[in-house]
Write an enzyme that holds these catalytic residues in place. Sequence first.
Site, PDB file in Angstrom:
ATOM      1  N   ASN A  90      -1.905  -0.205   7.189  1.00  0.00           N
ATOM      2  CA  ASN A  90      -1.443  -1.554   7.552  1.00  0.00           C
ATOM      3  C   ASN A  90      -0.599  -2.218   6.448  1.00  0.00           C
ATOM      4  OD1 ASN A  90      -3.498  -2.196   5.788  1.00  0.00           O
ATOM      5  ND2 ASN A  90      -4.674  -3.427   7.243  1.00  0.00           N
ATOM      6  N   ARG A 108       2.446  -7.081   8.897  1.00  0.00           N
ATOM      7  CA  ARG A 108       1.736  -6.040   9.652  1.00  0.00           C
ATOM      8  C   ARG A 108       2.206  -5.986  11.098  1.00  0.00           C
ATOM      9  NH1 ARG A 108      -4.094  -7.635   7.009  1.00  0.00           N
ATOM     10  NH2 ARG A 108      -4.147  -6.090   5.313  1.00  0.00           N
ATOM     11  N   ARG A 135      -1.694 -14.645   3.436  1.00  0.00           N
ATOM     12  CA  ARG A 135      -2.485 -14.026   4.521  1.00  0.00           C
ATOM     13  C   ARG A 135      -1.803 -14.272   5.875  1.00  0.00           C
ATOM     14  NH1 ARG A 135      -6.760 -10.418   3.508  1.00  0.00           N
ATOM     15  NH2 ARG A 135      -7.475 -11.015   5.578  1.00  0.00           N
ATOM     16  N   HIS A 167      -1.941  -5.317   1.219  1.00  0.00           N
ATOM     17  CA  HIS A 167      -3.214  -5.967   0.897  1.00  0.00           C
ATOM     18  C   HIS A 167      -2.931  -7.352   0.358  1.00  0.00           C
ATOM     19  CE1 HIS A 167      -7.150  -6.872  -0.781  1.00  0.00           C
ATOM     20  NE2 HIS A 167      -6.476  -7.364  -1.814  1.00  0.00           N
ATOM     21  N   PHE A 198     -15.682   3.278   7.148  1.00  0.00           N
ATOM     22  CA  PHE A 198     -14.304   3.661   6.794  1.00  0.00           C
ATOM     23  C   PHE A 198     -14.048   3.630   5.284  1.00  0.00           C
ATOM     24  CE2 PHE A 198     -14.279  -0.887   7.975  1.00  0.00           C
ATOM     25  CZ  PHE A 198     -13.741  -1.469   6.827  1.00  0.00           C
ATOM     26  N   LYS A 219       0.842  -1.202   0.000  1.00  0.00           N
ATOM     27  CA  LYS A 219       0.000   0.000   0.000  1.00  0.00           C
ATOM     28  C   LYS A 219       0.882   1.259   0.000  1.00  0.00           C
ATOM     29  CE  LYS A 219      -3.907  -2.291   2.308  1.00  0.00           C
ATOM     30  NZ  LYS A 219      -4.850  -2.231   3.464  1.00  0.00           N
ATOM     31  N   GLU A 226      -9.265  -9.714  -8.247  1.00  0.00           N
ATOM     32  CA  GLU A 226      -8.282  -8.643  -8.039  1.00  0.00           C
ATOM     33  C   GLU A 226      -7.149  -8.712  -9.073  1.00  0.00           C
ATOM     34  OE1 GLU A 226      -7.427  -9.208  -3.873  1.00  0.00           O
ATOM     35  OE2 GLU A 226      -9.414  -8.478  -3.296  1.00  0.00           O
ATOM     36  N   THR A 255      -5.522  -7.999  10.244  1.00  0.00           N
ATOM     37  CA  THR A 255      -5.849  -6.691   9.659  1.00  0.00           C
ATOM     38  C   THR A 255      -5.379  -5.537  10.542  1.00  0.00           C
ATOM     39  OG1 THR A 255      -7.775  -7.709   8.610  1.00  0.00           O
ATOM     40  CG2 THR A 255      -7.765  -5.301   8.756  1.00  0.00           C
ATOM     41  N   TYR A 285     -12.207  -2.244  -3.535  1.00  0.00           N
ATOM     42  CA  TYR A 285     -12.738  -2.326  -2.171  1.00  0.00           C
ATOM     43  C   TYR A 285     -14.264  -2.336  -2.140  1.00  0.00           C
ATOM     44  CZ  TYR A 285      -8.159  -1.866   0.116  1.00  0.00           C
ATOM     45  OH  TYR A 285      -6.878  -2.075   0.582  1.00  0.00           O
TER      46      TYR A 285
HETATM   47  P1  DAT Z   1      -7.785  -7.146   5.095  1.00  0.00           P
HETATM   48  O1  DAT Z   1      -6.997  -6.017   4.465  1.00  0.00           O
HETATM   49  O2  DAT Z   1      -7.015  -7.797   6.210  1.00  0.00           O
HETATM   50  O3  DAT Z   1      -8.321  -8.127   4.087  1.00  0.00           O
HETATM   51  P2  DAT Z   1     -10.486  -6.101   5.293  1.00  0.00           P
HETATM   52  O4  DAT Z   1     -10.732  -6.679   3.936  1.00  0.00           O
HETATM   53  O5  DAT Z   1     -11.464  -6.434   6.374  1.00  0.00           O
HETATM   54  O6  DAT Z   1      -9.028  -6.485   5.831  1.00  0.00           O
HETATM   55  O7  DAT Z   1     -10.423  -4.511   5.197  1.00  0.00           O
HETATM   56  C1  DAT Z   1      -9.779  -3.885   4.106  1.00  0.00           C
HETATM   57  C2  DAT Z   1      -8.978  -2.720   4.629  1.00  0.00           C
HETATM   58  O8  DAT Z   1      -9.857  -1.761   5.184  1.00  0.00           O
HETATM   59  C3  DAT Z   1      -8.002  -3.062   5.758  1.00  0.00           C
HETATM   60  O9  DAT Z   1      -6.775  -3.553   5.281  1.00  0.00           O
HETATM   61  C4  DAT Z   1      -7.867  -1.751   6.446  1.00  0.00           C
HETATM   62  C5  DAT Z   1      -9.245  -1.127   6.299  1.00  0.00           C
HETATM   63  N1  DAT Z   1     -10.065  -1.382   7.497  1.00  0.00           N
HETATM   64  C6  DAT Z   1     -10.608  -2.560   7.873  1.00  0.00           C
HETATM   65  N2  DAT Z   1     -11.290  -2.450   9.015  1.00  0.00           N
HETATM   66  C7  DAT Z   1     -11.197  -1.151   9.370  1.00  0.00           C
HETATM   67  C8  DAT Z   1     -11.666  -0.375  10.466  1.00  0.00           C
HETATM   68  N3  DAT Z   1     -12.407  -0.933  11.432  1.00  0.00           N
HETATM   69  N4  DAT Z   1     -11.347   0.935  10.509  1.00  0.00           N
HETATM   70  C9  DAT Z   1     -10.599   1.506   9.521  1.00  0.00           C
HETATM   71  N5  DAT Z   1     -10.109   0.841   8.474  1.00  0.00           N
HETATM   72  C10 DAT Z   1     -10.404  -0.463   8.400  1.00  0.00           C
HETATM   73 MG    MG Z   2      -9.784  -7.951   2.646  1.00  0.00          MG
END
Ligand code: DAT
Ligand code: MG
Length: 149
Positions: free
Chosen positions: A112, A102, A85, A115, A57, A9, A126, A91, A49
Amino acid sequence: MEKTFLMVKPDGVQRNLIGEIMSRFERKGFKLAGAKLMPVPQGLAEEHYGEHKEKPFFGELVEFITSGPVFAMVWEGEDVIAAARQMMGATKPSEAAPGTIRGDFGMIVGKNVIHGSDSKESADREISLFFNDGELVDYQKDSLSWVYE
Ligand code: DAT
Ligand code: MG
Protein backbone atom coordinates in the site's frame (compact mmCIF):
# COMPACT_ATOMS: atom_id res chain seq x y z
CA MET A 1 5.25 22.92 14.71
CA GLU A 2 4.03 19.31 14.62
CA LYS A 3 6.20 16.70 12.89
CA THR A 4 5.27 13.37 11.30
CA PHE A 5 7.17 10.37 10.01
CA LEU A 6 6.28 9.28 6.47
CA MET A 7 7.91 6.48 4.51
CA VAL A 8 7.62 5.42 0.89
CA LYS A 9 7.58 1.62 1.21
CA PRO A 10 9.70 -0.70 -0.98
CA ASP A 11 6.90 -1.00 -3.58
CA GLY A 12 6.69 2.79 -3.93
CA VAL A 13 10.46 3.08 -4.34
CA GLN A 14 10.56 0.31 -6.98
CA ARG A 15 7.62 1.88 -8.82
CA ASN A 16 9.31 5.31 -9.08
CA LEU A 17 6.79 7.01 -6.82
CA ILE A 18 9.20 8.88 -4.49
CA GLY A 19 9.06 12.11 -6.50
CA GLU A 20 5.30 11.97 -7.02
CA ILE A 21 4.70 11.44 -3.30
CA MET A 22 7.16 14.11 -2.14
CA SER A 23 5.66 16.52 -4.64
CA ARG A 24 2.19 16.07 -3.14
CA PHE A 25 3.44 16.92 0.37
CA GLU A 26 5.51 19.87 -0.91
CA ARG A 27 2.62 21.34 -2.86
CA LYS A 28 0.26 20.88 0.09
CA GLY A 29 2.45 23.17 2.21
CA PHE A 30 4.31 20.71 4.44
CA LYS A 31 7.91 21.63 5.31
CA LEU A 32 10.58 18.97 4.80
CA ALA A 33 12.77 18.41 7.88
CA GLY A 34 14.69 15.31 6.75
CA ALA A 35 14.71 12.52 4.17
CA LYS A 36 16.81 9.54 3.16
CA LEU A 37 16.83 6.37 1.08
CA MET A 38 17.70 3.43 3.30
CA PRO A 39 17.36 -0.31 3.77
CA VAL A 40 15.32 -1.33 6.82
CA PRO A 41 17.19 -3.85 8.97
CA GLN A 42 15.13 -6.71 10.45
CA GLY A 43 15.36 -5.36 14.02
CA LEU A 44 14.22 -1.88 13.02
CA ALA A 45 11.30 -3.35 11.05
CA GLU A 46 10.17 -5.44 14.03
CA GLU A 47 10.42 -2.47 16.38
CA HIS A 48 8.69 -0.08 14.01
CA TYR A 49 5.74 -2.47 13.55
CA GLY A 50 5.83 -3.66 17.20
CA GLU A 51 2.15 -2.82 17.73
CA HIS A 52 1.27 -5.49 15.14
CA LYS A 53 3.47 -8.32 16.43
CA GLU A 54 0.52 -10.52 17.46
CA LYS A 55 -1.28 -10.04 14.13
CA PRO A 56 -1.32 -12.90 11.59
CA PHE A 57 0.23 -10.65 8.93
CA PHE A 58 3.19 -9.52 11.08
CA GLY A 59 5.71 -11.86 9.42
CA GLU A 60 4.71 -10.80 5.90
CA LEU A 61 4.70 -7.14 6.92
CA VAL A 62 8.28 -7.32 8.23
CA GLU A 63 9.37 -9.35 5.19
CA PHE A 64 7.84 -6.74 2.88
CA ILE A 65 9.30 -3.66 4.57
CA THR A 66 12.78 -5.24 4.57
CA SER A 67 12.48 -6.40 0.93
CA GLY A 68 14.11 -3.28 -0.55
CA PRO A 69 15.04 0.28 0.32
CA VAL A 70 12.46 2.68 1.71
CA PHE A 71 12.42 6.47 1.48
CA ALA A 72 12.07 7.81 5.02
CA MET A 73 10.90 11.38 5.57
CA VAL A 74 10.06 13.82 8.34
CA TRP A 75 7.61 16.58 7.44
CA GLU A 76 6.42 19.51 9.55
CA GLY A 77 3.24 21.53 9.61
CA GLU A 78 0.08 22.43 11.44
CA ASP A 79 -1.83 19.19 12.18
CA VAL A 80 0.55 17.50 9.76
CA ILE A 81 -0.01 14.02 11.25
CA ALA A 82 -3.74 14.01 10.48
CA ALA A 83 -3.28 15.86 7.18
CA ALA A 84 -0.77 13.29 5.95
CA ARG A 85 -3.07 10.40 6.95
CA GLN A 86 -5.85 12.04 4.90
CA MET A 87 -3.56 12.37 1.91
CA MET A 88 -2.41 8.71 2.26
CA GLY A 89 -5.94 7.31 2.28
CA ALA A 90 -7.33 4.19 3.95
CA THR A 91 -5.04 1.28 4.82
CA LYS A 92 -6.72 -0.93 2.21
CA PRO A 93 -6.18 0.65 -1.21
CA SER A 94 -9.57 -0.76 -2.33
CA GLU A 95 -11.17 1.45 0.33
CA ALA A 96 -8.92 4.48 -0.20
CA ALA A 97 -10.56 7.45 -1.92
CA PRO A 98 -9.41 8.51 -5.39
CA GLY A 99 -7.02 11.43 -5.02
CA THR A 100 -5.28 9.83 -2.06
CA ILE A 101 -1.87 8.18 -2.46
CA ARG A 102 -3.13 4.68 -1.72
CA GLY A 103 -6.29 5.33 -3.71
CA ASP A 104 -4.33 6.46 -6.74
CA PHE A 105 -1.36 4.09 -6.63
CA GLY A 106 -2.21 0.97 -4.60
CA MET A 107 -4.17 -2.22 -5.23
CA ILE A 108 -3.68 -4.47 -2.16
CA VAL A 109 -3.17 -3.94 1.59
CA GLY A 110 0.16 -5.78 1.54
CA LYS A 111 1.58 -3.29 -0.98
CA ASN A 112 0.00 0.00 0.00
CA VAL A 113 2.89 2.29 -1.00
CA ILE A 114 3.27 4.52 2.06
CA HIS A 115 3.49 4.53 5.85
CA GLY A 116 2.51 7.46 8.04
CA SER A 117 2.42 8.01 11.79
CA ASP A 118 -1.09 7.87 13.25
CA SER A 119 -0.62 9.97 16.44
CA LYS A 120 1.77 12.38 18.15
CA GLU A 121 3.16 9.49 20.21
CA SER A 122 3.80 7.26 17.19
CA ALA A 123 5.31 10.20 15.27
CA ASP A 124 7.80 10.92 18.08
CA ARG A 125 8.62 7.22 18.40
CA GLU A 126 9.03 6.59 14.67
CA ILE A 127 11.07 9.76 14.02
CA SER A 128 13.56 8.77 16.72
CA LEU A 129 13.69 5.17 15.42
CA PHE A 130 14.60 6.25 11.88
CA PHE A 131 16.47 9.55 12.32
CA ASN A 132 19.27 10.94 14.51
CA ASP A 133 18.79 14.51 15.74
CA GLY A 134 21.62 15.62 13.45
CA GLU A 135 19.74 14.40 10.37
CA LEU A 136 16.79 16.73 10.97
CA VAL A 137 17.20 20.25 9.67
CA ASP A 138 15.64 23.32 11.27
CA TYR A 139 15.53 26.24 8.84
CA GLN A 140 13.58 29.30 7.82
CA LYS A 141 11.20 28.86 4.88
CA ASP A 142 9.87 32.21 3.73
CA SER A 143 7.26 30.77 1.36
CA LEU A 144 5.37 29.48 4.41
CA SER A 145 4.07 33.01 4.92
CA TRP A 146 1.96 32.25 1.82
CA VAL A 147 0.70 29.00 3.38
CA TYR A 148 -0.16 30.21 6.87
CA GLU A 149 -1.56 33.45 8.31
P1 DAT B 1 -1.66 1.94 8.43
O1 DAT B 1 -0.45 1.61 7.58
O2 DAT B 1 -2.76 2.55 7.60
O3 DAT B 1 -1.33 2.74 9.66
P2 DAT B 1 -1.95 -0.36 10.18
O4 DAT B 1 -1.07 0.36 11.15
O5 DAT B 1 -3.25 -0.90 10.69
O6 DAT B 1 -2.28 0.55 8.90
O7 DAT B 1 -1.15 -1.59 9.54
C1 DAT B 1 0.21 -1.45 9.20
C2 DAT B 1 0.44 -2.13 7.87
O8 DAT B 1 0.19 -3.51 8.00
C3 DAT B 1 -0.49 -1.67 6.74
O9 DAT B 1 -0.03 -0.50 6.11
C4 DAT B 1 -0.49 -2.85 5.85
C5 DAT B 1 -0.38 -4.02 6.80
N1 DAT B 1 -1.71 -4.58 7.10
C6 DAT B 1 -2.67 -4.01 7.87
N2 DAT B 1 -3.76 -4.78 7.93
C7 DAT B 1 -3.48 -5.88 7.21
C8 DAT B 1 -4.19 -7.06 6.85
N3 DAT B 1 -5.44 -7.26 7.30
N4 DAT B 1 -3.59 -7.96 6.06
C9 DAT B 1 -2.32 -7.76 5.61
N5 DAT B 1 -1.59 -6.67 5.88
C10 DAT B 1 -2.16 -5.75 6.67
MG1 MG C 1 -0.31 2.24 11.38
